[in-house]
Design a protein around this motif. Structure first.
Motif, PDB file in Angstrom:
ATOM      1  N   ALA A 300       0.853  -1.196   0.000  1.00  0.00           N
ATOM      2  CA  ALA A 300       0.000   0.000   0.000  1.00  0.00           C
ATOM      3  C   ALA A 300       0.880   1.234   0.000  1.00  0.00           C
ATOM      4  CB  ALA A 300      -0.928   0.012   1.215  1.00  0.00           C
ATOM      5  N   PHE A 301       0.335   2.308  -0.559  1.00  0.00           N
ATOM      6  CA  PHE A 301       0.957   3.629  -0.466  1.00  0.00           C
ATOM      7  C   PHE A 301       0.079   4.464   0.443  1.00  0.00           C
ATOM      8  CE2 PHE A 301       1.739   8.003  -1.481  1.00  0.00           C
ATOM      9  CZ  PHE A 301       3.108   8.063  -1.662  1.00  0.00           C
ATOM     10  N   ILE A 302       0.693   5.245   1.340  1.00  0.00           N
ATOM     11  CA  ILE A 302      -0.080   5.939   2.363  1.00  0.00           C
ATOM     12  C   ILE A 302       0.179   7.442   2.368  1.00  0.00           C
ATOM     13  CG2 ILE A 302       1.694   5.432   4.100  1.00  0.00           C
ATOM     14  CD1 ILE A 302      -0.599   5.326   6.171  1.00  0.00           C
ATOM     15  N   LEU A 303      -0.901   8.211   2.554  1.00  0.00           N
ATOM     16  CA  LEU A 303      -0.835   9.663   2.738  1.00  0.00           C
ATOM     17  C   LEU A 303      -1.649  10.034   3.968  1.00  0.00           C
ATOM     18  CD1 LEU A 303      -1.322  11.331  -0.763  1.00  0.00           C
ATOM     19  CD2 LEU A 303       0.710  11.444   0.666  1.00  0.00           C
ATOM     20  N   THR A 304      -1.054  10.805   4.866  1.00  0.00           N
ATOM     21  CA  THR A 304      -1.777  11.267   6.056  1.00  0.00           C
ATOM     22  C   THR A 304      -1.865  12.793   6.048  1.00  0.00           C
ATOM     23  OG1 THR A 304       0.323  11.172   7.268  1.00  0.00           O
ATOM     24  CG2 THR A 304      -1.148   9.282   7.470  1.00  0.00           C
ATOM     25  N   SER A 305      -1.938  13.375   4.875  1.00  0.00           N
ATOM     26  CA  SER A 305      -1.819  14.826   4.712  1.00  0.00           C
ATOM     27  C   SER A 305      -2.974  15.607   5.325  1.00  0.00           C
ATOM     28  CB  SER A 305      -1.734  15.165   3.222  1.00  0.00           C
ATOM     29  OG  SER A 305      -0.660  14.486   2.607  1.00  0.00           O
ATOM     30  N   ALA A 306      -2.644  16.850   5.716  1.00  0.00           N
ATOM     31  CA  ALA A 306      -3.657  17.786   6.194  1.00  0.00           C
ATOM     32  C   ALA A 306      -4.320  18.503   5.026  1.00  0.00           C
ATOM     33  CB  ALA A 306      -3.022  18.804   7.139  1.00  0.00           C
ATOM     34  N   TYR A 307      -3.577  18.733   3.954  1.00  0.00           N
ATOM     35  CA  TYR A 307      -4.110  19.353   2.736  1.00  0.00           C
ATOM     36  C   TYR A 307      -3.258  18.912   1.567  1.00  0.00           C
ATOM     37  CZ  TYR A 307      -0.417  22.712   3.953  1.00  0.00           C
ATOM     38  OH  TYR A 307       0.779  23.282   4.303  1.00  0.00           O
ATOM     39  N   GLU A 308      -3.857  18.925   0.373  1.00  0.00           N
ATOM     40  CA  GLU A 308      -3.167  18.444  -0.824  1.00  0.00           C
ATOM     41  C   GLU A 308      -3.749  19.096  -2.067  1.00  0.00           C
ATOM     42  OE1 GLU A 308      -0.619  16.835  -1.486  1.00  0.00           O
ATOM     43  OE2 GLU A 308      -0.106  15.572   0.228  1.00  0.00           O
ATOM     44  N   GLY A 309      -3.049  18.917  -3.190  1.00  0.00           N
ATOM     45  CA  GLY A 309      -3.614  19.158  -4.511  1.00  0.00           C
ATOM     46  C   GLY A 309      -3.995  17.782  -5.039  1.00  0.00           C
ATOM     47  N   LEU A 310      -3.200  17.304  -5.988  1.00  0.00           N
ATOM     48  CA  LEU A 310      -3.258  15.897  -6.387  1.00  0.00           C
ATOM     49  C   LEU A 310      -1.818  15.396  -6.394  1.00  0.00           C
ATOM     50  CD1 LEU A 310      -4.459  13.290  -7.350  1.00  0.00           C
ATOM     51  CD2 LEU A 310      -4.555  14.202  -9.669  1.00  0.00           C
ATOM     52  N   PRO A 311      -1.399  14.695  -5.326  1.00  0.00           N
ATOM     53  CA  PRO A 311       0.006  14.271  -5.234  1.00  0.00           C
ATOM     54  C   PRO A 311       0.404  13.356  -6.385  1.00  0.00           C
ATOM     55  CG  PRO A 311      -1.142  13.969  -3.150  1.00  0.00           C
ATOM     56  CD  PRO A 311      -2.183  14.265  -4.179  1.00  0.00           C
ATOM     57  N   LEU A 312       1.497  13.694  -7.020  1.00  0.00           N
ATOM     58  CA  LEU A 312       1.979  12.889  -8.138  1.00  0.00           C
ATOM     59  C   LEU A 312       2.311  11.474  -7.690  1.00  0.00           C
ATOM     60  CD1 LEU A 312       2.646  13.279 -11.161  1.00  0.00           C
ATOM     61  CD2 LEU A 312       5.012  13.607 -10.474  1.00  0.00           C
ATOM     62  N   VAL A 313       2.805  11.326  -6.457  1.00  0.00           N
ATOM     63  CA  VAL A 313       3.185  10.001  -5.974  1.00  0.00           C
ATOM     64  C   VAL A 313       1.977   9.065  -5.877  1.00  0.00           C
ATOM     65  CG1 VAL A 313       5.304  10.613  -4.770  1.00  0.00           C
ATOM     66  CG2 VAL A 313       3.094  10.940  -3.616  1.00  0.00           C
ATOM     67  N   ARG A 328      -8.982  12.339   3.756  1.00  0.00           N
ATOM     68  CA  ARG A 328      -9.892  12.990   2.813  1.00  0.00           C
ATOM     69  C   ARG A 328      -9.441  14.438   2.586  1.00  0.00           C
ATOM     70  NH1 ARG A 328     -14.377  12.105   0.206  1.00  0.00           N
ATOM     71  NH2 ARG A 328     -14.876  10.128   1.241  1.00  0.00           N
ATOM     72  N   CYS A 329      -8.542  14.602   1.646  1.00  0.00           N
ATOM     73  CA  CYS A 329      -8.074  15.936   1.293  1.00  0.00           C
ATOM     74  C   CYS A 329      -7.564  15.914  -0.142  1.00  0.00           C
ATOM     75  CB  CYS A 329      -6.975  16.413   2.252  1.00  0.00           C
ATOM     76  SG  CYS A 329      -5.447  15.483   2.160  1.00  0.00           S
ATOM     77  N   GLY A 330      -7.631  17.069  -0.770  1.00  0.00           N
ATOM     78  CA  GLY A 330      -7.153  17.172  -2.143  1.00  0.00           C
ATOM     79  C   GLY A 330      -8.000  16.390  -3.124  1.00  0.00           C
ATOM     80  N   GLU A 331      -7.394  16.092  -4.264  1.00  0.00           N
ATOM     81  CA  GLU A 331      -8.105  15.462  -5.371  1.00  0.00           C
ATOM     82  C   GLU A 331      -8.080  13.936  -5.304  1.00  0.00           C
ATOM     83  OE1 GLU A 331     -10.541  16.472  -8.552  1.00  0.00           O
ATOM     84  OE2 GLU A 331      -9.501  17.781  -7.151  1.00  0.00           O
ATOM     85  N   GLY A 341      -8.344   1.818  -3.412  1.00  0.00           N
ATOM     86  CA  GLY A 341      -7.842   2.485  -2.216  1.00  0.00           C
ATOM     87  C   GLY A 341      -8.904   2.665  -1.158  1.00  0.00           C
ATOM     88  N   VAL A 342      -8.481   3.210  -0.024  1.00  0.00           N
ATOM     89  CA  VAL A 342      -9.363   3.461   1.108  1.00  0.00           C
ATOM     90  C   VAL A 342      -9.176   4.905   1.551  1.00  0.00           C
ATOM     91  CG1 VAL A 342     -10.016   2.798   3.450  1.00  0.00           C
ATOM     92  CG2 VAL A 342      -9.138   1.066   1.861  1.00  0.00           C
ATOM     93  N   ILE A 343     -10.287   5.614   1.754  1.00  0.00           N
ATOM     94  CA  ILE A 343     -10.280   7.000   2.194  1.00  0.00           C
ATOM     95  C   ILE A 343     -10.625   7.051   3.678  1.00  0.00           C
ATOM     96  CG2 ILE A 343     -11.268   9.301   1.857  1.00  0.00           C
ATOM     97  CD1 ILE A 343     -12.147   8.183  -0.979  1.00  0.00           C
ATOM     98  N   CYS A 344      -9.770   7.669   4.478  1.00  0.00           N
ATOM     99  CA  CYS A 344      -9.990   7.780   5.922  1.00  0.00           C
ATOM    100  C   CYS A 344     -10.797   9.045   6.214  1.00  0.00           C
ATOM    101  CB  CYS A 344      -8.663   7.851   6.665  1.00  0.00           C
ATOM    102  SG  CYS A 344      -7.590   6.440   6.379  1.00  0.00           S
ATOM    103  N   GLU A 345     -11.943   8.882   6.834  1.00  0.00           N
ATOM    104  CA  GLU A 345     -12.787  10.034   7.148  1.00  0.00           C
ATOM    105  C   GLU A 345     -12.274  10.787   8.376  1.00  0.00           C
ATOM    106  OE1 GLU A 345     -14.912  11.042   5.120  1.00  0.00           O
ATOM    107  OE2 GLU A 345     -15.027   9.266   3.830  1.00  0.00           O
ATOM    108  N   GLU A 346     -11.441  10.132   9.182  1.00  0.00           N
ATOM    109  CA  GLU A 346     -10.857  10.773  10.353  1.00  0.00           C
ATOM    110  C   GLU A 346      -9.336  10.734  10.242  1.00  0.00           C
ATOM    111  OE1 GLU A 346     -12.221   8.813  13.833  1.00  0.00           O
ATOM    112  OE2 GLU A 346     -14.332   9.292  13.497  1.00  0.00           O
TER     113      GLU A 346
END
Length: 415
Positions: A300-313, A328-331, A341-346
């Motif tokens: 899996a690839f993981i992002l825990t970002s507070a804000y984003e655009g659309l990360p290229l990675v 749940r942030c960005g595109e 994938g899975v979107i974390c609501e929290e």
């Protein structure tokens, strides 16, 4: 007919491993530039022997370009007291670097270009307004402390652009609402992934490479790898990332952190505090090809970002057949399917650990084919090719009009 010239402005050295999707996007614009264009890049240097402010013949991504460093930056992965963007902007003032087309990937440097003639395009990679309102702490974007000043500068500068291209639909919407006078110039544009570098393995190949990596790292055969790649910055919240691995509480899961930045020492301290030294490896900055190898074999690839655009990675991981866990942030949430994938609501360690578990313990529910399908519309060759096609058509129209006007001035007869 002469070639149209595209000049790309960004504060990086393209031959050094620096962190950020913008760098990869720029390299895609060089790699997939059609022969009809001449490409120049105005960046930074890290060798004192390299002449500053002079055009140099160079090669990047297999293409001949002209390169001009305008200042020295020894390590652009770590922020200094004076932001690199400000130094880079100051270095552009007093120079005449106009060309047929100019691409900017930060707003601030365009202040130096106000009087330059030619088409100017601003690429918006993040939702800057969310960045400014972020509560990510003292290391967040500096404009957070002077929002009124930023918006005043933005109002002054946006009028010069032929196009504003955003990879985030919410950001594009906000620009249209704030600046109705240029609303028709603001467009959503897909971010890009290079499918010649990022492509999937078969299930058997992926498993074989996973076992090889586990052996190289001295881990058990049961080890499953999770990958994060990006700048260690409050935007990405790498502290939450490490805490999520602790919450997962599975000794056969190993996190690979590819990246560097201001929070490197804090992340290392958090790893030690949580006793995760055997479950987390900090790789530092690695190049795109090395990263792609990891993207192909991780679970899996993981992002825990507070804000984003659309990360290229994210696009790269999907193109490599690897599912995503994201806040749940960005595109990113808009392009994921339940099978990719899975979107974390929290944004909590428990919620993120639960999302990781869903993928790790049920890998066949997230097939390689579904991940690749999600990234397919973002092929760099197609997306970049379409942008160049539009640019060339506009340039040809202008050239034809200019030629006709010249003939009319000479003969007094319209062609």
């Amino acid at each position: 007919m002469d070639k149209p010239i595209l000049t790309i402005f960004y504060q990086f050295n393209p031959w050094r491993s620096s962190i950020g999707g913008i760098q990869t996007v720029i390299k895609n614009f060089v790699k997939y530039a059609p022969e009809e264009f001449a490409v120049r890049l105005v960046g930074t240097g890290d060798d004192p022997r390299q002449p500053i402010g002079k055009w140099q013949e160079a090669e990047l991504a297999g293409k001949a370009i002209k390169f001009m460093p305008v200042l020295y930056i020894e390590n652009d992965n770590v922020r200094k007291l004076i932001p690199t963007t400000i130094k880079y902007t100051a270095a552009l003032f007093g120079r005449q670097l106009a060309s047929d087309f100019m691409h900017f990937h930060r707003l601030e440097p365009t202040a130096a270009a106000l009087n330059w003639k030619g088409e100017k395009t601003l690429f918006v990679h993040n939702d800057i307004h969310k960045q400014i309102s972020s509560q990510s702490g003292k290391d967040a974007i500096a404009w957070r402390y002077l929002p009124a000043a930023y918006f005043a500068i933005e109002r002054l500068l946006v009028k010069q652009f032929t196009e504003v291209l955003s990879c985030n639909t919410e950001s594009a919407k906000l620009y249209r609402e704030r600046y109705p006078q240029i609303a028709d110039k603001v467009k959503y544009v897909k971010n890009t992934v290079d499918n010649e570098i990022c492509y999937p393995l078969t299930w058997d190949e992926k498993e074989r490479e996973r076992l090889n990596l586990a052996e190289q790292m001295g881990k058990s055969e049961e080890t499953k790898f999770i990958l994060f790649a990006g700048r260690l910055h409050p935007q990405k919240d790498p502290i939450l990332l490490v805490q999520s691995i602790a919450a997962l509480n599975n000794s056969n899961v190993h996190l690979l952190i590819a990246g560097d930045g201001d929070l490197r020492d804090k992340v290392s301290s958090e790893i030690d505090r949580l006793g995760l030294q055997n479950q987390v490896t900090m790789l530092g900055a690695i190049n795109q090809n090395e990263l792609a190898k990891l993207q192909k074999i991780c679970s899996a690839f993981i992002l825990t970002s507070a804000y984003e655009g659309l990360p290229l990675v994210v696009l790269e991981a999907l193109a490599c057949g690897t599912p995503i866990v994201t806040t749940r942030c960005g595109e990113t949430p808009n392009l994921l399917s339940p099978k990719s994938g899975v979107i974390c609501e929290e944004r909590t360690p428990v919620a993120i650990a639960d999302a990781l578990g869903r993928i790790l313990y049920n890998p066949r529910d997230y097939p390689i084919e579904a991940c690749v399908e999600a990234a397919a519309p973002y092929s760099a060759k197609t997306v970049v090719g379409d942008i160049y096609k539009d640019m060339l058509e506009r340039w040809q129209q202008r050239s034809s009009l200019s030629k006709n006007q010249h003939l009319t001035s000479l003969t007094g007869v319209s062609p």
